[in-house]
Design a protein around this motif. Structure first.
Motif, PDB file in Angstrom:
ATOM      1  N   PHE A 192       0.933  -1.189   0.126  1.00  0.00           N
ATOM      2  CA  PHE A 192      -0.054   0.038   0.057  1.00  0.00           C
ATOM      3  C   PHE A 192       0.789   1.286   0.040  1.00  0.00           C
ATOM      4  N   GLU A 193       0.452   2.220  -0.655  1.00  0.00           N
ATOM      5  CA  GLU A 193       1.075   3.557  -0.673  1.00  0.00           C
ATOM      6  C   GLU A 193      -0.161   4.562  -0.110  1.00  0.00           C
ATOM      7  N   ILE A 194       0.134   5.336   0.659  1.00  0.00           N
ATOM      8  CA  ILE A 194      -0.769   6.181   1.196  1.00  0.00           C
ATOM      9  C   ILE A 194      -0.414   7.717   1.270  1.00  0.00           C
ATOM     10  N   HIS A 195      -0.850   8.650   0.413  1.00  0.00           N
ATOM     11  CA  HIS A 195      -0.438   9.852   0.496  1.00  0.00           C
ATOM     12  C   HIS A 195      -1.389  10.665   1.495  1.00  0.00           C
ATOM     13  N   GLY A 196      -1.045  11.647   2.302  1.00  0.00           N
ATOM     14  CA  GLY A 196      -1.583  12.578   3.129  1.00  0.00           C
ATOM     15  C   GLY A 196      -1.253  13.879   2.854  1.00  0.00           C
ATOM     16  N   THR A 197      -1.891  14.836   3.374  1.00  0.00           N
ATOM     17  CA  THR A 197      -1.214  16.335   3.131  1.00  0.00           C
ATOM     18  C   THR A 197       0.204  16.550   3.733  1.00  0.00           C
ATOM     19  N   GLU A 198       0.640  15.615   4.695  1.00  0.00           N
ATOM     20  CA  GLU A 198       1.777  15.892   5.436  1.00  0.00           C
ATOM     21  C   GLU A 198       2.997  14.837   5.144  1.00  0.00           C
ATOM     22  N   GLY A 199       2.567  13.886   4.214  1.00  0.00           N
ATOM     23  CA  GLY A 199       3.462  13.139   3.962  1.00  0.00           C
ATOM     24  C   GLY A 199       3.015  11.931   3.261  1.00  0.00           C
ATOM     25  N   SER A 200       3.840  10.763   3.058  1.00  0.00           N
ATOM     26  CA  SER A 200       3.428   9.440   2.490  1.00  0.00           C
ATOM     27  C   SER A 200       4.153   8.309   3.061  1.00  0.00           C
ATOM     28  N   ILE A 201       3.327   7.045   2.929  1.00  0.00           N
ATOM     29  CA  ILE A 201       3.802   5.977   3.608  1.00  0.00           C
ATOM     30  C   ILE A 201       3.559   4.886   2.531  1.00  0.00           C
ATOM     31  N   PHE A 202       4.826   4.024   2.284  1.00  0.00           N
ATOM     32  CA  PHE A 202       4.607   2.961   1.439  1.00  0.00           C
ATOM     33  C   PHE A 202       5.223   1.555   2.331  1.00  0.00           C
ATOM     34  N   PHE A 203       4.449   0.546   1.935  1.00  0.00           N
ATOM     35  CA  PHE A 203       4.836  -0.827   2.612  1.00  0.00           C
ATOM     36  C   PHE A 203       4.617  -1.758   1.413  1.00  0.00           C
ATOM     37  N   ASN A 204       5.454  -2.759   1.662  1.00  0.00           N
ATOM     38  CA  ASN A 204       5.470  -3.900   0.456  1.00  0.00           C
ATOM     39  C   ASN A 204       5.673  -5.271   1.412  1.00  0.00           C
ATOM     40  N   TYR A 205       4.927  -6.062   1.456  1.00  0.00           N
ATOM     41  CA  TYR A 205       5.020  -7.357   2.500  1.00  0.00           C
ATOM     42  C   TYR A 205       6.327  -8.190   2.074  1.00  0.00           C
ATOM     43  N   GLU A 206       6.635  -7.996   0.773  1.00  0.00           N
ATOM     44  CA  GLU A 206       7.744  -8.838   0.458  1.00  0.00           C
ATOM     45  C   GLU A 206       8.899  -8.343   1.143  1.00  0.00           C
ATOM     46  N   ASN A 207       9.016  -7.079   1.750  1.00  0.00           N
ATOM     47  CA  ASN A 207      10.039  -6.306   2.508  1.00  0.00           C
ATOM     48  C   ASN A 207       9.406  -5.883   3.758  1.00  0.00           C
ATOM     49  N   ARG A 208       9.065  -6.925   4.534  1.00  0.00           N
ATOM     50  CA  ARG A 208       7.908  -6.707   5.650  1.00  0.00           C
ATOM     51  C   ARG A 208       8.611  -6.015   6.893  1.00  0.00           C
ATOM     52  N   ASP A 209       9.834  -5.887   6.885  1.00  0.00           N
ATOM     53  CA  ASP A 209      10.450  -5.282   8.113  1.00  0.00           C
ATOM     54  C   ASP A 209      10.736  -3.831   7.837  1.00  0.00           C
ATOM     55  N   GLU A 210      10.479  -3.419   6.680  1.00  0.00           N
ATOM     56  CA  GLU A 210      10.475  -1.987   6.376  1.00  0.00           C
ATOM     57  C   GLU A 210       9.255  -1.213   6.150  1.00  0.00           C
ATOM     58  N   LEU A 211       9.322   0.001   6.696  1.00  0.00           N
ATOM     59  CA  LEU A 211       8.338   1.103   6.113  1.00  0.00           C
ATOM     60  C   LEU A 211       9.082   2.162   5.620  1.00  0.00           C
ATOM     61  N   GLN A 212       8.630   2.421   4.575  1.00  0.00           N
ATOM     62  CA  GLN A 212       9.076   3.823   3.674  1.00  0.00           C
ATOM     63  C   GLN A 212       8.199   4.901   4.039  1.00  0.00           C
ATOM     64  N   VAL A 213       9.016   6.043   4.465  1.00  0.00           N
ATOM     65  CA  VAL A 213       8.057   7.067   4.911  1.00  0.00           C
ATOM     66  C   VAL A 213       8.871   8.299   4.324  1.00  0.00           C
ATOM     67  N   ALA A 214       7.979   9.279   3.997  1.00  0.00           N
ATOM     68  CA  ALA A 214       8.478  10.521   3.324  1.00  0.00           C
ATOM     69  C   ALA A 214       7.432  11.801   4.010  1.00  0.00           C
ATOM     70  N   PHE A 215       8.294  13.040   4.455  1.00  0.00           N
ATOM     71  CA  PHE A 215       7.545  13.740   5.084  1.00  0.00           C
ATOM     72  C   PHE A 215       7.752  15.188   4.660  1.00  0.00           C
ATOM     73  N   LYS A 216       6.474  16.016   4.406  1.00  0.00           N
ATOM     74  CA  LYS A 216       6.551  17.244   3.775  1.00  0.00           C
ATOM     75  C   LYS A 216       7.452  18.068   4.858  1.00  0.00           C
ATOM     76  N   ARG A 217       7.390  17.839   6.160  1.00  0.00           N
ATOM     77  CA  ARG A 217       8.183  18.940   6.890  1.00  0.00           C
ATOM     78  C   ARG A 217       9.760  18.864   6.772  1.00  0.00           C
ATOM     79  N   ASP A 218      10.136  17.725   6.142  1.00  0.00           N
ATOM     80  CA  ASP A 218      11.597  17.541   6.014  1.00  0.00           C
ATOM     81  C   ASP A 218      12.021  18.717   5.054  1.00  0.00           C
ATOM     82  N   PRO A 219      13.437  19.280   5.410  1.00  0.00           N
ATOM     83  CA  PRO A 219      13.832  20.210   4.416  1.00  0.00           C
ATOM     84  C   PRO A 219      13.986  19.897   3.006  1.00  0.00           C
ATOM     85  N   ALA A 220      13.755  20.738   2.129  1.00  0.00           N
ATOM     86  CA  ALA A 220      13.387  20.344   0.676  1.00  0.00           C
ATOM     87  C   ALA A 220      14.515  19.788   0.193  1.00  0.00           C
TER      88      ALA A 220
END
Ligand code: NAI
Ligand code: SOE
Length: 394
Positions: free
Chosen positions: A278-306
């Motif tokens: 699943f990939e979820i996009h929100g107003t402040e960031g995004s999350i991506f998960f793939n069960y085939e790499n189930r120990d990992e969560l990919q995250v991206a945040f708007k608040r991070d420096p550009a």
């Protein structure tokens, strides 16, 4: 510590996974909420039931689930049979006052699922439906981030469940390809897991618009009743039978909270083994998960420096959900078994404490209502509203 006596109905793939979970749960969750006692396993023949008892560590075995449900020593009935038996067994178990954990999909049809909800609500037993991918620590971490507002208001959910174990038309016509047993194909078997994740992470699904297909319309008949998931040796020159369920569904969804999304489920994706993403996009960031790499969560945040903004990887471990019970170093790695161990823990905790657990039968029913709308939309090619169970609204 309280003993909870369990009867397992069905000693196949899930029988093995659930047996492992009961044996291992107290090794991880200590002090355990209760000691799960593997009392009786049931299967259709002496041979299957006795083999399951020996192999999976059950004290006794039987060939009649009705007799086992009538046994006053049994506290919990665990249903791990093909789908068409879930309702009959669960309703009898609820009427006998047993707590119940039932494999997904809750039932082949939403109508059967509703009867199961009514039975557990009437008798007040604890119910759980085994959507175990919710129990993956990285998925629980995604839920935590969403609840903390880390990605803001959710706008978009893109979920997939892609598999290839049955992409070969010569793989056998097991129960998963027969409507009278399974109810539906990719929709109920794997799409239901994504619907559960969508409901858990985003909220209730309000309406759907789907394309539902069956690309492989016949397969070789198989003699045994269980599903070897493409692995059974089959006479490919022998007689074939019709597949009367879908094998692929692409769905656009509208959530009740205004978010939009898509859910894709297919049995025809060569190279994709258990590709739950699943990939979820929100107003402040995004999350991506793939069960085939189930120990990992990919995250991206708007608040991070550009100049540093972008996806980064968080590995689950001792500081993320269920981490204190699992392994002591991030990325040591969890497997399918751990999701079932966590599931057994959450369910038995509710039984021992007289509480409740989610996802329960009402959740399983709501997911079945979404599946039903997907199938209906596939038939009509129209946006289709999802009937809402009053207890839905997760
Ligand atoms: P399977 O075909 O491997 O095993 C089913 C077992 O139930 C067989 O041993 C069969 O002989 C037995 N059985 C059939 N009729 C019975 C009866 N009347 N009484 C007692 N036993 C009976 O099937 P599998 O893969 O274990 O699937 C079982 C359920 O678990 C299904 O509802 C399936 O959708 C679900 N499942 C869930 C998974 C998950 O990730 N949560 C993974 C795989 C299956
Ligand atoms: C087969 O598609 C299957 O065993 C499903 O029945 C399970 O629910 C899934 O998690 C793994 O694949």
């Amino acid at each position: 510590m309280q003993d909870i006596n369990i009867a397992l109905i069905g000693g196949g793939f899930m029988g093995k996974a659930h047996s492992l979970a009961y044996a291992a749960m107290p090794m991880f969750f200590w002090p355990a909420p209760a000691r799960p006692v593997r009392k009786t396993v049931v299967d259709v023949s002496e041979e299957l039931a006795s083999t399951a008892a020996q192999r999976y560590g059950w004290e006794s075995y039987a060939t009649s689930w009705q007799d086992v449900i009538a046994d006053p020593d049994i506290d919990v009935v665990d249903i791990a049979t093909p789908n068409h038996l879930h309702a009959e067994i669960a309703i009898a178990a609820a009427e006998a006052g047993k707590h119940i954990i039932c494999e997904k999909p809750l039932a082949p049809t939403a109508g059967d699922a509703k009867r199961m909800v009514d039975a557990v609500e009437k008798t007040g037993v604890v119910s759980a439906v085994a959507f175990n991918y919710r129990r993956t620590p990285a998925v629980a971490l995604a839920k935590k981030y969403i609840e903390e507002g880390a990605i803001g208001r959710i706008l978009n959910f893109r979920g997939t469940y892609l598999q290839d174990w049955s992409a070969d038309p010569d793989s056998p016509l097991s129960w998963r390809f027969q409507k009278k047993i399974a109810g539906s194909g990719a929709v109920g078997d794997i799409g239901s897991h994504v619907v559960d994740l969508a409901r858990y992470l985003v909220g209730e699904i309000d309406s759907v618009n789907s394309v539902v297909s069956t690309f492989i319309t016949e397969r070789p008949l198989q003699s045994s009743g269980f599903d070897a998931l493409g692995g059974a040796s089959t006479n490919t020159d022998g007689p074939r039978g019709a597949v009367d369920v879908d094998d692929e569904a692409m769905t656009l969804v509208r959530f009740a909270n205004g978010a939009v999304g898509s859910i894709e489920a297919t049995r025809n994706a060569w190279g994709r083994n258990n590709f739950i993403t699943f990939e979820i996009h929100g107003t402040e960031g995004s999350i991506f998960f793939n069960y085939e790499n189930r120990d990992e969560l990919q995250v991206a945040f708007k608040r991070d420096p550009a100049d540093r903004r972008g996806f980064r990887t968080v590995y689950t471990g001792p500081n993320t959900p269920y981490g204190d019970a699992l392994w002591p170093i991030p990325a040591l790695g969890i497997g399918y078994g751990e999701t079932k161990i966590i599931e057994a823990y959450e369910f038995l905790k509710a039984v021992a404490e007289g509480g409740t657990v989610r996802p329960d039968f009402a959740d399983g029913y709501q997911t079945a209502l979404v599946d039903e709308a997907i199938l209906e939309s596939g038939r009509t090619q129209q946006w289709t509203p999802v009937v809402q169970h009053p207890r839905a609204n997760i």
